[in-house]
Design a protein around this motif. Sequence first.
Motif, PDB file in Angstrom:
ATOM      1  N   TYR A  15       0.867  -1.178   0.000  1.00 15.81           N
ATOM      2  CA  TYR A  15       0.000   0.000   0.000  1.00 15.81           C
ATOM      3  C   TYR A  15       0.898   1.221   0.000  1.00 15.81           C
ATOM      4  O   TYR A  15       1.950   1.211   0.622  1.00 15.81           O
ATOM      5  CB  TYR A  15      -0.850   0.072   1.264  1.00 15.81           C
ATOM      6  CG  TYR A  15      -1.991  -0.895   1.299  1.00 15.81           C
ATOM      7  CD1 TYR A  15      -3.116  -0.690   0.522  1.00 15.81           C
ATOM      8  CD2 TYR A  15      -1.965  -2.005   2.128  1.00 15.81           C
ATOM      9  CE1 TYR A  15      -4.179  -1.563   0.561  1.00 15.81           C
ATOM     10  CE2 TYR A  15      -3.027  -2.891   2.180  1.00 15.81           C
ATOM     11  CZ  TYR A  15      -4.131  -2.659   1.394  1.00 15.81           C
ATOM     12  OH  TYR A  15      -5.181  -3.525   1.433  1.00 15.81           O
ATOM     13  N   SER A  45      -5.591  -9.996  13.030  1.00 12.45           N
ATOM     14  CA  SER A  45      -6.209  -8.980  12.174  1.00 12.45           C
ATOM     15  C   SER A  45      -5.159  -7.942  11.801  1.00 12.45           C
ATOM     16  O   SER A  45      -4.321  -7.560  12.602  1.00 12.45           O
ATOM     17  CB  SER A  45      -7.400  -8.329  12.867  1.00 12.45           C
ATOM     18  OG  SER A  45      -6.979  -7.641  13.989  1.00 12.45           O
ATOM     19  N   GLY A  46      -5.201  -7.533  10.563  1.00 18.82           N
ATOM     20  CA  GLY A  46      -4.205  -6.588  10.068  1.00 18.82           C
ATOM     21  C   GLY A  46      -2.955  -7.258   9.532  1.00 18.82           C
ATOM     22  O   GLY A  46      -2.017  -6.581   9.147  1.00 18.82           O
ATOM     23  N   CYS A  47      -2.939  -8.591   9.468  1.00 14.23           N
ATOM     24  CA  CYS A  47      -1.721  -9.250   9.001  1.00 14.23           C
ATOM     25  C   CYS A  47      -1.673  -9.317   7.482  1.00 14.23           C
ATOM     26  O   CYS A  47      -0.684  -9.738   6.906  1.00 14.23           O
ATOM     27  CB  CYS A  47      -1.591 -10.644   9.592  1.00 14.23           C
ATOM     28  SG  CYS A  47      -2.785 -11.792   8.935  1.00 14.23           S
ATOM     29  N   GLY A  48      -2.749  -8.928   6.832  1.00 18.82           N
ATOM     30  CA  GLY A  48      -2.713  -8.854   5.375  1.00 18.82           C
ATOM     31  C   GLY A  48      -3.533  -9.905   4.659  1.00 18.82           C
ATOM     32  O   GLY A  48      -3.322 -10.139   3.475  1.00 18.82           O
ATOM     33  N   LYS A  49      -4.506 -10.501   5.328  1.00 21.64           N
ATOM     34  CA  LYS A  49      -5.302 -11.543   4.686  1.00 21.64           C
ATOM     35  C   LYS A  49      -6.157 -10.957   3.566  1.00 21.64           C
ATOM     36  O   LYS A  49      -6.153 -11.471   2.449  1.00 21.64           O
ATOM     37  CB  LYS A  49      -6.203 -12.236   5.724  1.00 21.64           C
ATOM     38  CG  LYS A  49      -5.448 -12.825   6.896  1.00 21.64           C
ATOM     39  CD  LYS A  49      -6.351 -13.573   7.845  1.00 21.64           C
ATOM     40  CE  LYS A  49      -7.341 -12.705   8.584  1.00 21.64           C
ATOM     41  NZ  LYS A  49      -6.764 -11.747   9.517  1.00 21.64           N
ATOM     42  N   SER A  50      -6.851  -9.898   3.880  1.00 19.59           N
ATOM     43  CA  SER A  50      -7.706  -9.303   2.839  1.00 19.59           C
ATOM     44  C   SER A  50      -6.860  -8.749   1.704  1.00 19.59           C
ATOM     45  O   SER A  50      -7.232  -8.836   0.536  1.00 19.59           O
ATOM     46  CB  SER A  50      -8.558  -8.179   3.414  1.00 19.59           C
ATOM     47  OG  SER A  50      -9.343  -8.653   4.468  1.00 19.59           O
ATOM     48  N   THR A  51      -5.711  -8.197   2.062  1.00 16.51           N
ATOM     49  CA  THR A  51      -4.825  -7.665   1.036  1.00 16.51           C
ATOM     50  C   THR A  51      -4.327  -8.789   0.142  1.00 16.51           C
ATOM     51  O   THR A  51      -4.255  -8.641  -1.072  1.00 16.51           O
ATOM     52  CB  THR A  51      -3.641  -6.951   1.694  1.00 16.51           C
ATOM     53  OG1 THR A  51      -4.136  -6.097   2.697  1.00 16.51           O
ATOM     54  CG2 THR A  51      -2.850  -6.156   0.683  1.00 16.51           C
ATOM     55  N   PRO A  63      -4.905   2.574  -3.120  1.00 13.21           N
ATOM     56  CA  PRO A  63      -3.476   2.675  -2.826  1.00 13.21           C
ATOM     57  C   PRO A  63      -2.706   1.354  -2.883  1.00 13.21           C
ATOM     58  O   PRO A  63      -1.546   1.321  -2.495  1.00 13.21           O
ATOM     59  CB  PRO A  63      -3.487   3.211  -1.391  1.00 13.21           C
ATOM     60  CG  PRO A  63      -4.739   2.651  -0.795  1.00 13.21           C
ATOM     61  CD  PRO A  63      -5.730   2.528  -1.905  1.00 13.21           C
ATOM     62  N   GLN A 100     -14.954  -8.784   2.575  1.00 13.06           N
ATOM     63  CA  GLN A 100     -15.415  -8.685   3.941  1.00 13.06           C
ATOM     64  C   GLN A 100     -16.618  -7.733   3.956  1.00 13.06           C
ATOM     65  O   GLN A 100     -16.614  -6.728   3.280  1.00 13.06           O
ATOM     66  CB  GLN A 100     -14.288  -8.056   4.766  1.00 13.06           C
ATOM     67  CG  GLN A 100     -14.009  -8.720   6.071  1.00 13.06           C
ATOM     68  CD  GLN A 100     -12.644  -8.280   6.620  1.00 13.06           C
ATOM     69  OE1 GLN A 100     -11.769  -7.876   5.878  1.00 13.06           O
ATOM     70  NE2 GLN A 100     -12.480  -8.374   7.909  1.00 13.06           N
TER      71      GLN A 100
ATOM     72  N   GLU B 153      -8.650   3.267   6.551  1.00 15.34           N
ATOM     73  CA  GLU B 153      -7.282   2.817   6.311  1.00 15.34           C
ATOM     74  C   GLU B 153      -6.854   1.746   7.311  1.00 15.34           C
ATOM     75  O   GLU B 153      -5.717   1.324   7.305  1.00 15.34           O
ATOM     76  CB  GLU B 153      -6.332   4.017   6.372  1.00 15.34           C
ATOM     77  CG  GLU B 153      -6.530   4.943   5.196  1.00 15.34           C
ATOM     78  CD  GLU B 153      -5.765   6.240   5.309  1.00 15.34           C
ATOM     79  OE1 GLU B 153      -5.052   6.577   4.380  1.00 15.34           O
ATOM     80  OE2 GLU B 153      -5.887   6.906   6.345  1.00 15.34           O
ATOM     81  N   SER B 155      -7.686  -2.099   9.191  1.00 19.14           N
ATOM     82  CA  SER B 155      -8.414  -3.332   8.920  1.00 19.14           C
ATOM     83  C   SER B 155      -9.570  -3.436   9.914  1.00 19.14           C
ATOM     84  O   SER B 155      -9.608  -2.732  10.927  1.00 19.14           O
ATOM     85  CB  SER B 155      -7.485  -4.527   9.047  1.00 19.14           C
ATOM     86  OG  SER B 155      -7.254  -4.804  10.403  1.00 19.14           O
ATOM     87  N   GLY B 157     -10.390  -5.611  12.073  1.00 17.68           N
ATOM     88  CA  GLY B 157      -9.990  -5.949  13.438  1.00 17.68           C
ATOM     89  C   GLY B 157      -9.366  -4.768  14.159  1.00 17.68           C
ATOM     90  O   GLY B 157      -9.619  -4.548  15.347  1.00 17.68           O
ATOM     91  N   GLN B 158      -8.561  -4.003  13.425  1.00 21.64           N
ATOM     92  CA  GLN B 158      -7.941  -2.827  14.043  1.00 21.64           C
ATOM     93  C   GLN B 158      -9.019  -1.825  14.465  1.00 21.64           C
ATOM     94  O   GLN B 158      -8.943  -1.235  15.539  1.00 21.64           O
ATOM     95  CB  GLN B 158      -6.965  -2.173  13.057  1.00 21.64           C
ATOM     96  CG  GLN B 158      -5.671  -2.945  12.910  1.00 21.64           C
ATOM     97  CD  GLN B 158      -4.804  -2.413  11.780  1.00 21.64           C
ATOM     98  OE1 GLN B 158      -5.296  -2.028  10.726  1.00 21.64           O
ATOM     99  NE2 GLN B 158      -3.502  -2.411  11.985  1.00 21.64           N
TER     100      GLN B 158
HETATM  101  N1  LIG Z   1      -6.147   1.453   2.142  1.00 25.26           N
HETATM  102  C1  LIG Z   1      -5.090   1.217   2.927  1.00 25.26           C
HETATM  103  N2  LIG Z   1      -4.090   2.135   3.004  1.00 25.26           N
HETATM  104  C2  LIG Z   1      -3.019   1.910   3.786  1.00 25.26           C
HETATM  105  N3  LIG Z   1      -2.850   0.808   4.534  1.00 25.26           N
HETATM  106  C3  LIG Z   1      -3.815  -0.147   4.498  1.00 25.26           C
HETATM  107  C4  LIG Z   1      -4.988   0.022   3.700  1.00 25.26           C
HETATM  108  N4  LIG Z   1      -5.777  -1.069   3.868  1.00 25.26           N
HETATM  109  C5  LIG Z   1      -5.121  -1.868   4.729  1.00 25.26           C
HETATM  110  N5  LIG Z   1      -3.952  -1.328   5.117  1.00 25.26           N
HETATM  111  C6  LIG Z   1      -2.975  -1.916   6.039  1.00 25.26           C
HETATM  112  O1  LIG Z   1      -2.536  -3.148   5.512  1.00 25.26           O
HETATM  113  C7  LIG Z   1      -2.438  -4.129   6.533  1.00 25.26           C
HETATM  114  C8  LIG Z   1      -3.215  -5.356   6.138  1.00 25.26           C
HETATM  115  O2  LIG Z   1      -4.606  -5.073   6.067  1.00 25.26           O
HETATM  116  P1  LIG Z   1      -5.699  -6.176   5.714  1.00 25.26           P
HETATM  117  O3  LIG Z   1      -6.997  -5.475   5.551  1.00 25.26           O
HETATM  118  O4  LIG Z   1      -5.208  -6.994   4.583  1.00 25.26           O
HETATM  119  O5  LIG Z   1      -5.717  -7.053   7.037  1.00 25.26           O
HETATM  120  P2  LIG Z   1      -6.538  -8.390   7.351  1.00 25.26           P
HETATM  121  O6  LIG Z   1      -5.552  -9.447   7.593  1.00 25.26           O
HETATM  122  O7  LIG Z   1      -7.551  -8.624   6.320  1.00 25.26           O
HETATM  123  O8  LIG Z   1      -7.210  -7.989   8.729  1.00 25.26           O
HETATM  124  P3  LIG Z   1      -8.686  -8.333   9.285  1.00 25.26           P
HETATM  125  O9  LIG Z   1      -8.675  -9.730   9.772  1.00 25.26           O
HETATM  126  O10 LIG Z   1      -8.825  -7.385  10.419  1.00 25.26           O
HETATM  127  O11 LIG Z   1      -9.634  -8.092   8.184  1.00 25.26           O
HETATM  128  C9  LIG Z   1      -2.932  -3.465   7.812  1.00 25.26           C
HETATM  129  O12 LIG Z   1      -1.815  -3.164   8.616  1.00 25.26           O
HETATM  130  C10 LIG Z   1      -3.621  -2.214   7.378  1.00 25.26           C
HETATM  131  O13 LIG Z   1      -3.396  -1.177   8.304  1.00 25.26           O
END
Ligand SMILES: Nc1ncnc2c1ncn2[C@@H]1O[C@H](COP(=O)(O)OP(=O)(O)OP(=O)(O)O)[C@@H](O)[C@H]1O
Lengths: 336, 269, 417
Positions: A15, A45-51, A63, A100, B153, B155, B157-158
């Motif tokens: 990102y 959560s936030g480890c990047g699964k959705s990404t 981004p 999600q 910005e 996730s 969970g955050q």
């Molecule tokens: N649009 C964005 N701009 C900048 N950083 C982002 C953006 N979206 C996500 N992030 C960051 O990227 C990281 C991964 O986010 P992601 O949404 O993939 O997490 P996740 O594993 O799906 O979490 P969750 O289980 O909470 O859904 C996080 O640290 C988040 O802060």
Amino acid sequence: MSKVILEVNELTTNYVTRFREKIYAVDHVSLKVEEGKSVGIAGESGCGKSTLALSLMGYYFAPLHYSSGEIIVDGRNISGMDPDDVRKTILGREISYIPQAAMNALNPTQRVINFIEDVIQAHYPKTTKKEIYELARERFELLGLPAEVLRKYPVELSGGMKQRTVIATSVILSPKVLIADEPSSALDVTSQKMVIKMIMDLMNKGIIKALIFITHELPLLYNVTDDIMVMYAGQIVERGTAEQMVFDPIHPYTRALMGSIIVPEAGLRDVKLAAIPGTPPNLKNPPSGCRFADRCKFVKPECRAISVGLRDAGEGRAYRCIIPEEDLRKAYQSEG
Amino acid sequence: MKDNTVILSGRGVTKVFGFGANKTVAVDHVDFTFRKGEIISIVGESGSGKTTLAKMLLGLVSPTEGEIYFDGELRDIRTHKKKREYWKNIQAIFQDPFSSYNIFRKVDAVLLDCIRMRGGGNLPYDEKLEMMKRACSFVNLKFEELTNKYPFELSGGQQQRLMIARIFLLSPKILLADEPTSMIDACSRATILDMLMGLRNDIGMTPIFITHDIGLAYYVSDTVYIMEHGRFVESGTADQVILNPKEAYTRRLLSDVPKLHEEWDLSTV
Amino acid sequence: MKHLLRQTFRSGKFLVGFVIFMTILLTVLIYPLFVKDPPLGIISRGTFLAPGIYVNVYDSMNSSPRYTLILEGAASRRVAGKLGDDDRQAMQEWLVAKGVPEDSIDIADTAGLIALWESNFDPSLRLPGMTNADRNYYIRLTASLEGLLATEDAVVAAANPETGALEEIGVITQTDYVNVGEVPNSRLFVLGTDNFGRDVLTELVSATGVSLIIGFVAGIVATTIGLILGLVSGYIGGLVDDIIVFITNLFTVIPTFVLLILISFSIGQEQRGAFTIAVVIGVTSWVWTTRAVRAQVVSLRNRDHVNLSKLSGHSVAYILAMDILPYIASYVVMALILQISSAILAEAGLSILGLGPRTTEVPTLGLMMRWGLIYQAHVLNYWWAIFPVILVIALITFSLNLMNTGLDQVFNPALRE
Ligand SMILES: Nc1ncnc2c1ncn2[C@@H]1O[C@H](COP(=O)(O)OP(=O)(O)OP(=O)(O)O)[C@@H](O)[C@H]1O
Ligand SMILES: Nc1ncnc2c1ncn2[C@@H]1O[C@H](COP(=O)(O)OP(=O)(O)OP(=O)(O)O)[C@@H](O)[C@H]1O
Ligand SMILES: [Mg+2]
Ligand SMILES: [Mg+2]
């Protein structure tokens, strides 16, 4: 070994924030999904699964940016493809993604059937409304959803029904891979069961060939998928079959994760759940060594110095730790 | 921790939405007595009226019928001032973190609001910063990673954890947590639940968990209420209700939960 | 925010609308810097002068240098300028009617035709089927033929101030030219003049400016009233809501334009300035904004972020401003754009009916249309006095509506593609 439907090699994506900083939310991730298999992805959560899910599809819109690695869907390399082309030719046809909270993103002013028309006509502009209706009705009935749903507005549907509608709609073009991101975590247990049954039906009836299931509900993952991958701070820390991962984890993080499962079974209240103190590293400038080092009970000085790759543990298992498997097991045993 | 003073109770609390053909009885004459320091769970399937009940307890929705007693007295929140006072005592974590934030405000503002609410509006910024950092580390978040960001910005969970950090700053007497961990991984969930339970010990907060996750209810609570179609059908200690359910409804809820050591029978839906 | 702006300008519709609107706006702003004439100044004695360059005859003879140019066909063009094909046709008709054999007439041969005409034409002769107007036409035609084929120079004479006798002061030959740029007095009428003899272009530019201001004022008045009523009624609900909804419904069933006519009429001609008209239009057109805003607010007020804001102890005003307004800002901007465009049309409508601003002070697009219609510019083929006005009104409303749909696509992604 059966045919590989989805193969990802060393995929890295980032990102770019408003402050022009790069966040590597997916860092050298490799995975392989064979025909008829399902893979679960779990992690903090936030480890990047959705990404990872977005990156897998080549869906790079600001981004989010692609940086390296390759993605091969059914023999076709889609890495580096223009994201608009991806939307037109890959999404929904090769890979489908249920984001999600998708069910709350439905346009409230559109009937379900209009939504399906949009999806189909985006790929096959020539199909008539009648053909689409027939196709949708057939598909909905196959999946045990009443055809009346097609004529309804999203608000008229219950949460579980809405989510099943979303899923049925997104696989209307029979994609090869379905990526479901937390499809059931907002639902109650009964609706969740129905949603899961439907996803299993998709696999069993051959509508989709492979499934990637993202959730943090480990008991659910254990019951649904063949393999499980655990992510930590943008990297894969361990992967193996569901059985192995839940009952015989190798990596200390996986072990903590599995040690904190909550199921309503007698004795749960007496167990001390494995909570890990601390926070995961900032993905803006992750540590050069092991990313879990700061929170690991078994941390050694060299952990922070060397970055470890995935270590093979046989039978397709792999884990990311410099401590050998036997030593870890011994340590776990002495802990009790 | 748990003593016998009743902090929140209700008699015949009812909420009816709409009228005529569109009438929905969301909560139907429920009675309850929540004691100070007791951990309560309200479990039920979707649409059973859990959130509506919570909003009535919070004073965001007014009951159609029935009385709610707070701290031994009939609750009075008719003016804005009284509401503000009441909200110093009772706070909530809402079900859907994605819609809990004003997307036009940076997330720091949410925490600063809490400090102001606790009367810290005039503190020097450094002190506020310190408080915000502590609250974030309480829920395993790094403040540096959140500051200056917009909610979208983060996730899911955050976002949810930040809502819990808010509670830490506000330390209310009662917390209504509507699915507080639905988007949080197992490990952090355990940490956070331990922390919320810790708040009970530290500041005598009474947490009320609203959830459809029977496992979570079983793990955290002293008392469990099972809700079906706006009514409490079963209540009692966690062991009683979950290990020896009397109602068929409770048994069904239990059997629908995926487990590790029992077969999960998908054919029953 | 920046992202949204960028997206807005990527929308083709918005961009086209924006460019058109900006072109109009810039013209309104820049034109007066170059042309300083008062927009309502009457500069021509006659009315409805056609568009063109008007060169002062006296100056071109007297004070500007003269050049000799030998141009091919100058003489025949001169003749054609006075004796057009239509005239020749008419002469032939007359001659044939009188009994001159048709094959002896060659209308292409100017000298022959004129000779034939001079020998045959008799103004007192009444031919069958000839109207009075026709007769006058032939008499005028005959007069203009005088000296048509002359090749001699023209002599310019002036009266001697002492004796009063004419004295030759100069000679103009047929090959004399002046450079228009060197004639001290000449005037370009891009769009001619109107029924009062005003320069239409100058008036139009000024009228566009006034109409835009009327649109903005009316739009802002309407949007402000609509926004406040909508916010209050949607958020507070209860009795307040019922009352506001009742009033809104009342206004919805009364046709706004009729109301507008009645109010304008009752204000009276003397009190009707452009600003008053703008406020009147604004005050009668807030209804739709109120409804739209209220609907949005109702769907927002139960959202969790609003609840959370309440739980954080914020006041109603704070919640309205910070938690609700930003979410509906895009709708409000869109409503404002529509209000501006409909206010400009409303002003035009009112003015056509004679209920617009006082006519003596400022021009508006509506007033220009009104005068054009009263003097039948559209029937008499004085296109320049009315069609440019219609075109400008159409362009303004078109561009505003285009911007509106463009914005709609950006704000409601469901409409995209
Ligand atoms: N649009 C964005 N701009 C900048 N950083 C982002 C953006 N979206 C996500 N992030 C960051 O990227 C990281 C991964 O986010 P992601 O949404 O993939 O997490 P996740 O594993 O799906 O979490 P969750 O289980 O909470 O859904 C996080 O640290 C988040 O802060
Ligand atoms: N504002 C409202 N207007 C009309 N009906 C409503 C409103 N809010 C809730 N309801 C109805 O009340 C019933 C109970 O809803 P509620 O949100 O309390 O359920 P819940 O138990 O929280 O469900 P979930 O687990 O899905 O959150 C539902 O049938 C719902 O449709
Ligand atoms: Mg996610
Ligand atoms: Mg709810």
